[in-house]
Design a protein around this motif. Sequence first.
Motif, PDB file in Angstrom:
ATOM      1  N   ARG A   1       0.923  -1.176   0.155  1.00 35.99           N
ATOM      2  CA  ARG A   1       0.066   0.068  -0.039  1.00 35.99           C
ATOM      3  C   ARG A   1       0.789   1.170   0.138  1.00 35.99           C
ATOM      4  NH1 ARG A   1      -2.922  -3.037   3.844  1.00 35.99           N
ATOM      5  NH2 ARG A   1      -1.906  -2.012   5.555  1.00 35.99           N
ATOM      6  N   ALA A   2       2.055   1.037   0.684  1.00 36.41           N
ATOM      7  CA  ALA A   2       2.940   2.375   0.388  1.00 36.41           C
ATOM      8  C   ALA A   2       3.708   2.523  -0.751  1.00 36.41           C
ATOM      9  CB  ALA A   2       4.001   2.228   1.644  1.00 36.41           C
ATOM     10  N   GLY A   3       3.584   1.377  -1.514  1.00 38.27           N
ATOM     11  CA  GLY A   3       4.301   1.477  -2.697  1.00 38.27           C
ATOM     12  C   GLY A   3       5.653   0.721  -2.897  1.00 38.27           C
ATOM     13  N   ILE A   4       5.852   0.073  -1.954  1.00 38.62           N
ATOM     14  CA  ILE A   4       7.080  -0.517  -2.028  1.00 38.62           C
ATOM     15  C   ILE A   4       6.888  -2.096  -2.613  1.00 38.62           C
ATOM     16  CG2 ILE A   4       8.755  -1.403  -0.428  1.00 38.62           C
ATOM     17  CD1 ILE A   4       8.564   1.634  -0.635  1.00 38.62           C
ATOM     18  N   ARG A   5       7.529  -2.503  -3.624  1.00 43.70           N
ATOM     19  CA  ARG A   5       7.779  -3.887  -4.095  1.00 43.70           C
ATOM     20  C   ARG A   5       8.374  -4.718  -2.908  1.00 43.70           C
ATOM     21  NH1 ARG A   5       7.109  -5.515  -9.465  1.00 43.70           N
ATOM     22  NH2 ARG A   5       6.690  -7.826  -9.284  1.00 43.70           N
ATOM     23  N   THR A   6       7.531  -5.734  -2.959  1.00 44.53           N
ATOM     24  CA  THR A   6       8.065  -6.673  -1.953  1.00 44.53           C
ATOM     25  C   THR A   6       8.078  -8.370  -2.418  1.00 44.53           C
ATOM     26  OG1 THR A   6       5.586  -7.503  -1.205  1.00 44.53           O
ATOM     27  CG2 THR A   6       6.681  -5.714   0.065  1.00 44.53           C
ATOM     28  N   ILE A   7       9.049  -8.995  -2.033  1.00 44.30           N
ATOM     29  CA  ILE A   7       9.114 -10.638  -2.335  1.00 44.30           C
ATOM     30  C   ILE A   7       9.129 -11.431  -0.911  1.00 44.30           C
ATOM     31  CG2 ILE A   7      10.502 -12.258  -3.296  1.00 44.30           C
ATOM     32  CD1 ILE A   7      12.179  -9.941  -4.952  1.00 44.30           C
ATOM     33  N   ALA A   8       8.320 -12.152  -0.930  1.00 48.83           N
ATOM     34  CA  ALA A   8       8.179 -13.091   0.122  1.00 48.83           C
ATOM     35  C   ALA A   8       8.483 -14.618  -0.401  1.00 48.83           C
ATOM     36  CB  ALA A   8       6.673 -13.173   0.582  1.00 48.83           C
ATOM     37  N   LEU A   9       9.615 -15.009   0.465  1.00 48.85           N
ATOM     38  CA  LEU A   9      10.075 -16.315   0.326  1.00 48.85           C
ATOM     39  C   LEU A   9      10.227 -17.431   1.401  1.00 48.85           C
ATOM     40  CD1 LEU A   9      12.960 -14.918  -2.247  1.00 48.85           C
ATOM     41  CD2 LEU A   9      11.049 -16.328  -2.928  1.00 48.85           C
ATOM     42  N   ARG A  10      10.407 -18.382   1.056  1.00 52.02           N
ATOM     43  CA  ARG A  10      10.595 -19.523   2.336  1.00 52.02           C
ATOM     44  C   ARG A  10      11.236 -20.526   1.674  1.00 52.02           C
ATOM     45  NH1 ARG A  10       5.836 -20.969   5.701  1.00 52.02           N
ATOM     46  NH2 ARG A  10       7.098 -22.608   6.378  1.00 52.02           N
ATOM     47  N   VAL A  11      12.251 -21.206   2.602  1.00 54.09           N
ATOM     48  CA  VAL A  11      13.057 -22.244   2.145  1.00 54.09           C
ATOM     49  C   VAL A  11      12.863 -23.523   3.007  1.00 54.09           C
ATOM     50  CG1 VAL A  11      15.362 -23.108   1.496  1.00 54.09           C
ATOM     51  CG2 VAL A  11      14.818 -21.025   0.811  1.00 54.09           C
ATOM     52  N   ASP A  12      11.815 -24.436   2.565  1.00 56.63           N
ATOM     53  CA  ASP A  12      11.757 -25.814   3.294  1.00 56.63           C
ATOM     54  C   ASP A  12      12.369 -26.833   2.756  1.00 56.63           C
ATOM     55  OD1 ASP A  12       9.958 -24.436   5.287  1.00 56.63           O
ATOM     56  OD2 ASP A  12       8.270 -25.043   4.081  1.00 56.63           O
ATOM     57  N   ARG A  13      12.534 -26.719   1.289  1.00 60.98           N
ATOM     58  CA  ARG A  13      13.285 -27.766   0.699  1.00 60.98           C
ATOM     59  C   ARG A  13      14.245 -27.380  -0.135  1.00 60.98           C
ATOM     60  NH1 ARG A  13      11.955 -32.618   1.751  1.00 60.98           N
ATOM     61  NH2 ARG A  13      11.581 -33.555  -0.166  1.00 60.98           N
ATOM     62  N   ILE A  14      15.256 -28.039  -0.514  1.00 65.38           N
ATOM     63  CA  ILE A  14      16.209 -27.860  -1.398  1.00 65.38           C
ATOM     64  C   ILE A  14      16.023 -27.053  -2.702  1.00 65.38           C
ATOM     65  CG2 ILE A  14      18.393 -28.729  -2.710  1.00 65.38           C
ATOM     66  CD1 ILE A  14      18.750 -30.805  -0.429  1.00 65.38           C
ATOM     67  N   ALA A  15      14.686 -27.728  -3.218  1.00 68.02           N
ATOM     68  CA  ALA A  15      14.322 -27.119  -4.561  1.00 68.02           C
ATOM     69  C   ALA A  15      14.057 -25.649  -4.322  1.00 68.02           C
ATOM     70  CB  ALA A  15      13.174 -27.793  -5.148  1.00 68.02           C
ATOM     71  N   GLN A  16      13.636 -24.994  -3.216  1.00 64.01           N
ATOM     72  CA  GLN A  16      13.112 -23.869  -2.976  1.00 64.01           C
ATOM     73  C   GLN A  16      14.325 -23.004  -2.834  1.00 64.01           C
ATOM     74  OE1 GLN A  16      10.453 -25.077   0.464  1.00 64.01           O
ATOM     75  NE2 GLN A  16       8.945 -23.890  -0.572  1.00 64.01           N
ATOM     76  N   PHE A  17      15.573 -23.460  -2.185  1.00 59.61           N
ATOM     77  CA  PHE A  17      16.854 -22.942  -2.206  1.00 59.61           C
ATOM     78  C   PHE A  17      16.967 -22.384  -3.693  1.00 59.61           C
ATOM     79  CE2 PHE A  17      21.254 -23.450  -2.949  1.00 59.61           C
ATOM     80  CZ  PHE A  17      21.824 -22.278  -2.439  1.00 59.61           C
ATOM     81  N   HIS A  18      17.085 -23.222  -4.570  1.00 58.98           N
ATOM     82  CA  HIS A  18      17.524 -23.017  -5.890  1.00 58.98           C
ATOM     83  C   HIS A  18      16.504 -21.977  -6.538  1.00 58.98           C
ATOM     84  CE1 HIS A  18      20.589 -25.995  -6.318  1.00 58.98           C
ATOM     85  NE2 HIS A  18      19.872 -26.691  -5.755  1.00 58.98           N
ATOM     86  N   ALA A  19      15.213 -22.266  -6.325  1.00 59.65           N
ATOM     87  CA  ALA A  19      14.200 -21.208  -6.890  1.00 59.65           C
ATOM     88  C   ALA A  19      14.661 -19.883  -6.313  1.00 59.65           C
ATOM     89  CB  ALA A  19      12.701 -21.593  -6.432  1.00 59.65           C
ATOM     90  N   GLN A  20      14.964 -19.780  -4.851  1.00 64.93           N
ATOM     91  CA  GLN A  20      15.096 -18.705  -4.221  1.00 64.93           C
ATOM     92  C   GLN A  20      16.179 -17.631  -5.220  1.00 64.93           C
ATOM     93  OE1 GLN A  20      15.431 -17.267   0.271  1.00 64.93           O
ATOM     94  NE2 GLN A  20      17.144 -18.249  -0.336  1.00 64.93           N
ATOM     95  N   LEU A  21      17.416 -18.603  -5.098  1.00 55.72           N
ATOM     96  CA  LEU A  21      18.518 -18.025  -5.519  1.00 55.72           C
ATOM     97  C   LEU A  21      18.016 -17.652  -7.332  1.00 55.72           C
ATOM     98  CD1 LEU A  21      21.462 -20.237  -5.317  1.00 55.72           C
ATOM     99  CD2 LEU A  21      21.331 -17.927  -4.389  1.00 55.72           C
ATOM    100  N   ARG A  22      17.505 -18.016  -8.100  1.00 56.13           N
ATOM    101  CA  ARG A  22      16.852 -17.523  -9.283  1.00 56.13           C
ATOM    102  C   ARG A  22      16.271 -16.270  -9.315  1.00 56.13           C
ATOM    103  NH1 ARG A  22      15.499 -23.363 -10.206  1.00 56.13           N
ATOM    104  NH2 ARG A  22      13.438 -22.744  -9.888  1.00 56.13           N
ATOM    105  N   ALA A  23      15.143 -16.522  -8.199  1.00 57.78           N
ATOM    106  CA  ALA A  23      14.311 -15.314  -7.983  1.00 57.78           C
ATOM    107  C   ALA A  23      14.874 -13.795  -7.530  1.00 57.78           C
ATOM    108  CB  ALA A  23      13.269 -15.435  -6.949  1.00 57.78           C
ATOM    109  N   LEU A  24      16.091 -14.134  -6.714  1.00 58.42           N
ATOM    110  CA  LEU A  24      17.045 -13.010  -6.260  1.00 58.42           C
ATOM    111  C   LEU A  24      17.844 -12.682  -7.541  1.00 58.42           C
ATOM    112  CD1 LEU A  24      17.919 -14.342  -2.630  1.00 58.42           C
ATOM    113  CD2 LEU A  24      16.035 -12.334  -3.300  1.00 58.42           C
TER     114      LEU A  24
END
Length: 308
Positions: free
Chosen positions: A130-153
């Motif tokens: 609402r304040a006009g700030i872009r956000t990214i919400a991520l969590r890493v429960d699994r190794i695949a999510q670690f790789h996905a997080q790296l790609r997104a970042l």
Amino acid sequence: MRAILLPVFGSVLVACSGDRAASSASPAGASVAAPSVTDDFGAPLPTDAQFAERVVSLNPAATEAIFAIGAEARLVGRSRWDKYPAQVERIPALGDGIRPAVEAILAARPTLVILYATAENRAAADALTRAGIRTIALRVDRIAQFHAQLRALGVALGATARAAAVSDSVQRTLNRVRTLTARVTDRPTVVWPVWNTPPMVIGGGSYMDELLEIAGARNVFHELAQPSPSVSMEEVMARNPAYVIVSATQATELGRNDSWRALAAVREQRFITHDPVVTGRPSVVLGMAAVQLARALHPALADSLRDR
């Protein structure tokens, strides 16, 4: 009593929720799922680095990844829980990473805020949006999510090549450990408690369960879908694991705990000791964590598993 304090919050003490899972990453040679287009709150991920000028990361695993991909110069704030790498201390701490103080975040004038994807942070994400700030919400429960997080970042911070290189490096180490332990015919059964009383253990939903499998062990609670389910001591004793995965201090605690001493592996001090500073971080040290666990579980492989 808590058994260990994990260096970053992640899958270990948070049961699986309805949050969307990140896309899968596969070992070398396997097919790879298409990259995610939304974050773990369902918001569109940035497709370029237009929001990367001033970044606040309140997600310790993401903060460590930002340093790993060489984008730390963009950071203008972090959570007080961010401890790795050591250079992170130079970044201003803006408070907690869960239910953060939105006013403190806004005072840092960020163009992008990276949050840990838990229901308790949705209100902060909404307020920042609402304040006009872009956000990214991520969590890493699994190794695949670690790789996905790296790609997104990598995309969001203009460091795609470096993010891919880090991802590949970690996966190569994991693959190397898996290949070596595949030769092992005796894969010991283990339990990995993360809370002593009442017992909470690593379940099949955690990257730590994946690390055990890669390192050549069988988690007796693998079939439980949660990352860290609550169980009874009767369940633990019925499964009768050959070993207990513990930190150095936890071994002493369990040895003094009457409930845990009912388990033969505890009475006989059949412990596999791990370093929670490494195993407790779903981050760029995942390969190192697999190596440590494999060497502890299979001493005969120690020479083959020397760090490279």
